[in-house]
Design a protein around this motif. Structure first.
Motif, PDB file in Angstrom:
ATOM      1  N   TYR A  12       0.813  -1.225   0.000  1.00 11.84           N
ATOM      2  CA  TYR A  12       0.000   0.000   0.000  1.00 11.84           C
ATOM      3  C   TYR A  12       0.852   1.283   0.000  1.00 11.84           C
ATOM      4  CZ  TYR A  12      -3.743  -3.277   0.940  1.00 11.84           C
ATOM      5  OH  TYR A  12      -4.611  -4.322   0.851  1.00 11.84           O
ATOM      6  N   THR A  13       2.058   1.247   0.585  1.00 13.04           N
ATOM      7  CA  THR A  13       2.925   2.427   0.568  1.00 13.04           C
ATOM      8  C   THR A  13       3.738   2.444  -0.716  1.00 13.04           C
ATOM      9  OG1 THR A  13       3.123   2.271   2.959  1.00 13.04           O
ATOM     10  CG2 THR A  13       4.724   3.670   1.850  1.00 13.04           C
ATOM     11  N   TYR A  14       4.195   1.276  -1.109  1.00 15.71           N
ATOM     12  CA  TYR A  14       4.997   1.141  -2.327  1.00 15.71           C
ATOM     13  C   TYR A  14       4.310   0.184  -3.297  1.00 15.71           C
ATOM     14  CZ  TYR A  14       8.589   3.445   0.417  1.00 15.71           C
ATOM     15  OH  TYR A  14       9.260   4.341   1.191  1.00 15.71           O
ATOM     16  N   GLU A  15       4.854   0.101  -4.503  1.00 13.35           N
ATOM     17  CA  GLU A  15       4.186  -0.629  -5.592  1.00 13.35           C
ATOM     18  C   GLU A  15       4.729  -2.049  -5.789  1.00 13.35           C
ATOM     19  OE1 GLU A  15       4.347   1.980  -8.970  1.00 13.35           O
ATOM     20  OE2 GLU A  15       3.052   0.733 -10.191  1.00 13.35           O
ATOM     21  N   ILE A  50      -5.754  -7.224   7.983  1.00 13.48           N
ATOM     22  CA  ILE A  50      -5.757  -6.029   7.127  1.00 13.48           C
ATOM     23  C   ILE A  50      -7.156  -5.846   6.531  1.00 13.48           C
ATOM     24  CG2 ILE A  50      -4.953  -5.163   4.876  1.00 13.48           C
ATOM     25  CD1 ILE A  50      -2.179  -6.216   5.564  1.00 13.48           C
ATOM     26  N   LYS A  51      -7.690  -4.620   6.681  1.00 18.72           N
ATOM     27  CA  LYS A  51      -9.020  -4.326   6.103  1.00 18.72           C
ATOM     28  C   LYS A  51      -8.920  -3.046   5.286  1.00 18.72           C
ATOM     29  CE  LYS A  51     -11.895  -6.663   9.495  1.00 18.72           C
ATOM     30  NZ  LYS A  51     -12.483  -6.496  10.821  1.00 18.72           N
ATOM     31  N   PRO A  52      -8.600  -3.153   4.006  1.00 22.44           N
ATOM     32  CA  PRO A  52      -8.502  -1.953   3.172  1.00 22.44           C
ATOM     33  C   PRO A  52      -9.889  -1.359   2.910  1.00 22.44           C
ATOM     34  CG  PRO A  52      -7.638  -3.900   2.051  1.00 22.44           C
ATOM     35  CD  PRO A  52      -8.361  -4.367   3.254  1.00 22.44           C
ATOM     36  N   LEU A  53      -9.915  -0.111   2.453  1.00 24.57           N
ATOM     37  CA  LEU A  53     -11.176   0.491   2.028  1.00 24.57           C
ATOM     38  C   LEU A  53     -11.777  -0.379   0.936  1.00 24.57           C
ATOM     39  CD1 LEU A  53     -10.051   4.227   1.778  1.00 24.57           C
ATOM     40  CD2 LEU A  53     -11.481   3.218   3.550  1.00 24.57           C
ATOM     41  N   ARG A  54     -13.103  -0.367   0.834  1.00 30.46           N
ATOM     42  CA  ARG A  54     -13.774  -1.259  -0.134  1.00 30.46           C
ATOM     43  C   ARG A  54     -13.339  -0.998  -1.572  1.00 30.46           C
ATOM     44  NH1 ARG A  54     -20.019  -0.940   0.635  1.00 30.46           N
ATOM     45  NH2 ARG A  54     -19.460   1.171   1.193  1.00 30.46           N
ATOM     46  N   ILE A  55     -12.973   0.254  -1.877  1.00 35.41           N
ATOM     47  CA  ILE A  55     -12.590   0.569  -3.257  1.00 35.41           C
ATOM     48  C   ILE A  55     -11.156   0.128  -3.568  1.00 35.41           C
ATOM     49  CG2 ILE A  55     -14.151   2.529  -3.556  1.00 35.41           C
ATOM     50  CD1 ILE A  55     -11.655   4.318  -2.909  1.00 35.41           C
ATOM     51  N   ASP A  56     -10.404  -0.215  -2.520  1.00 31.65           N
ATOM     52  CA  ASP A  56      -8.998  -0.545  -2.741  1.00 31.65           C
ATOM     53  C   ASP A  56      -8.803  -2.053  -2.855  1.00 31.65           C
ATOM     54  OD1 ASP A  56      -6.317  -0.138  -3.094  1.00 31.65           O
ATOM     55  OD2 ASP A  56      -5.948   0.744  -1.128  1.00 31.65           O
TER      56      ASP A  56
END
Lengths: 118, 87
Positions: A12-15, A50-56
């Protein structure tokens, strides 16, 4: 062909994790075998909480789906896990706490090694 | 001879060195922010490719590139053909 991919930076911070998964997916589609070795902060991506935003994108979930398809292994540096307080009960199903001897073995046995460390 | 992965932009000294050191028989693949190299003429005898997804993800269109755009699947083909990898 056996392909090893090593990553060290956080998701999430890097690719790099995204790159590693896209390369792995393309390799798996061509029938290759892939081992992802997570080192340093990249081990965070195996935390099943880990629970990312739904759009992510959900990186841990994506790794689980890839492992279920077969020919894809996720190895996690055990010392790096301890350093970051990630215990074995916190990691996604199918991933394996591992270490530098296993990394050395991967380096010696794989046909191609993709280093996303630098 | 070798597959060279470039993932940082044009101001990165290590990537500059990798591109400068590439030989004619090498293949260079631009990935992540390395695709910014594809906007200008690269001085190298090596064949240069850029990952299409990463190039388009940065707001450019296919006409903007000066190198060949490839998919991840084609990247695996290059990986198969080159025994050495420099990342």
């Amino acid at each position: 062909m056996k392909i090893g991919i090593q990553v060290m930076v956080p998701p999430y911070t890097y690719e790099d994790l995204d790159t590693a998964m896209k390369i792995a997916e393309a390799a798996l589609e061509k029938g290759h075998e892939v081992t992802l070795f997570l080192f340093a902060d990249s081990v965070i991506c195996t935390n099943k909480n880990i629970k990312p935003l739904r759009i992510d994108r959900n990186i841990p979930q994506k790794l689980i789906e890839m492992m279920k398809k077969g020919k894809f292994e996720v190895h996690i540096c055990g010392i790096c896990m301890d350093y970051r307080g990630i215990t074995p009960d916190m990691i996604i199903e199918g991933s394996k706490p591992s270490g530098l001897p296993e990394l050395a073995n991967l380096l010696a046995t794989c046909d191609r090694f993709i280093n996303l460390m630098a | 001879m070798a597959l060279i992965l470039v993932k940082y932009g044009t101001d990165h000294p290590v990537e500059q060195l990798k591109i400068k050191s590439a030989k004619a028989e090498d293949k260079i693949v631009l990935i992540q922010n390395g695709v910014y190299w594809a906007l200008k003429d690269i001085e190298t005898p090596a064949k240069v490719y850029a990952i299409k997804d990463d190039f388009l993800a940065r707001g450019y269109s296919e006409e903007d590139t000066k190198v060949s755009l490839i998919s991840y699947s084609e990247f695996i083909d290059l990986l198969e053909s080159e025994e050495k990898f420099i990342g």
